[in-house]
Scaffold this active site. Sequence first.
Site, PDB file in Angstrom:
ATOM      1  CE1 TYR A 114      11.753  32.229   2.101  1.00  0.00           C
ATOM      2  CE2 TYR A 114      12.046  29.854   1.862  1.00  0.00           C
ATOM      3  CZ  TYR A 114      11.665  31.076   1.339  1.00  0.00           C
ATOM      4  OH  TYR A 114      11.192  31.154   0.063  1.00  0.00           O
ATOM      5  CE  LYS A 169      -0.003  -0.223   5.018  1.00  0.00           C
ATOM      6  NZ  LYS A 169      -0.743  -0.704   6.200  1.00  0.00           N
TER       7      LYS A 169
HETATM    8  C1  LIG Z   1       0.041  -1.666   6.828  1.00  0.00           C
HETATM    9  C2  LIG Z   1      -0.516  -2.929   7.365  1.00  0.00           C
HETATM   10  C3  LIG Z   1       0.279  -4.058   7.615  1.00  0.00           C
HETATM   11  C4  LIG Z   1       1.792  -4.025   7.498  1.00  0.00           C
HETATM   12  O1  LIG Z   1       2.346  -3.511   8.668  1.00  0.00           O
HETATM   13  P1  LIG Z   1       3.943  -3.399   8.850  1.00  0.00           P
HETATM   14  O2  LIG Z   1       4.096  -2.889  10.222  1.00  0.00           O
HETATM   15  O3  LIG Z   1       4.383  -2.399   7.821  1.00  0.00           O
HETATM   16  O4  LIG Z   1       4.504  -4.734   8.601  1.00  0.00           O
HETATM   17  C5  LIG Z   1      -0.334  -5.231   8.007  1.00  0.00           C
HETATM   18  N1  LIG Z   1      -1.668  -5.297   8.158  1.00  0.00           N
HETATM   19  C6  LIG Z   1      -2.462  -4.242   7.943  1.00  0.00           C
HETATM   20  C7  LIG Z   1      -3.916  -4.357   8.152  1.00  0.00           C
HETATM   21  C8  LIG Z   1      -1.928  -3.033   7.565  1.00  0.00           C
HETATM   22  O5  LIG Z   1      -2.728  -1.981   7.380  1.00  0.00           O
END
Ligand SMILES: *Cc1c(COP(=O)(O)O)cnc(C)c1O
Length: 377
Positions: free
Chosen positions: A269, A41
Amino acid sequence: MSGHDPFQRVTAIVDVGAVERNCARLRSGLAPGTELCAVVKGDGYGHGMGECGDAALRGGATRLAVATATEAFELRERLGAEVPVFITGALTGAELDVALQARAELTVWRPDFFAAVAERASMFGFRPRLHVKHDSGMGRLGDREAGGVVRLADAAAADERVELAGIWTHFATADEEDETFLRAQLDAFRALAEPLAERHPGVLLHAANSAATLRGPEFHFAMVRCGIALYGLDPFGRDPAAHGFEAALSLHTYVADVKRIGAGESVGYGRSWRAPVDTWVGVLPVGYGDGFRRGLSNRCEVLVGGARRPLVGTISMDNLTVDLGPGGGVEVGAPAVLIGEQDGERVSAEELAVALGTINYEIPCGLSARVPRAYRT
Ligand SMILES: *Cc1c(COP(=O)(O)O)cnc(C)c1O
């Protein structure tokens, strides 16, 4: 790995070979038959969803997870029909149609959404695979009531328009030292899910993110969902190498200008930094418009000329400045590394996260679309 591409202002180099090896490393801690679902994702945590998905599959992942319908759709276009793609998030009605078109496996918990899926499924001519989500303590998506999860799972198994594929939950504190809450979530999930798995053979139980996966087999069930570790970042925020992971992303730029700054003079800045002594300052054409966060102003180091140099002054949208020291010795055009290695020195995403008061996840995720990603094996 070599440095700056002379044709580009800034480049994030993603070593997909490292992603592949990190997957293999994760898999080596799993019992035979336990599936690795690679979480890609958020554009693969900023590393590139498609390329990292491919690398994860080469490294032994058997399924990919995303949060949204459009992410699933993009993956499906790239991967063809075979690879299972699982959406962990909530979907609107319109997104449900996109998800179904992508033949994604879906998360369900609300009975009204389940009914919508079952109804829409007949229009698409296949049986969507559903994963019923238990909120065992995270307090986000999922049904907090065990009874509701059980009823929905039984209903999905009995409904010929859909297929019951999984029962799952998500841990809130898997990265913390104190396991009390984690174990309470594990016990709650196990009490509900194990009888369901017996009643519905073939249903996948899954719970572990990267941190829980590294904690040991009692968290693994039939499948683990790993994100951060794939990219070679430490789920516990310390040192990825301690777990055998290699950071996949490095961020490269160059010195666009070098100038003499006298003692007491300022750069940037708000004049937030003044030279304590006569010195040389290098200007790097990268800023918070690239996702190199302004909160790092005067708080981190950058690799130039094989040494760590303090980032000084306020980070602008398109430029930042580093103190090259009174000796100077850095030419215009010299390569600079904001994340990664140069001549044996290293700046990690974990280190930047600590400086910002955030977690390493946010460092690559925050790199903006203005930063081109280049892929190396
Ligand atoms: C993002 C996510 C993961 C992965 O988590 P990590 O800590 O990056 O391994 C697993 N399960 C769900 C439901 C997630 O949203």
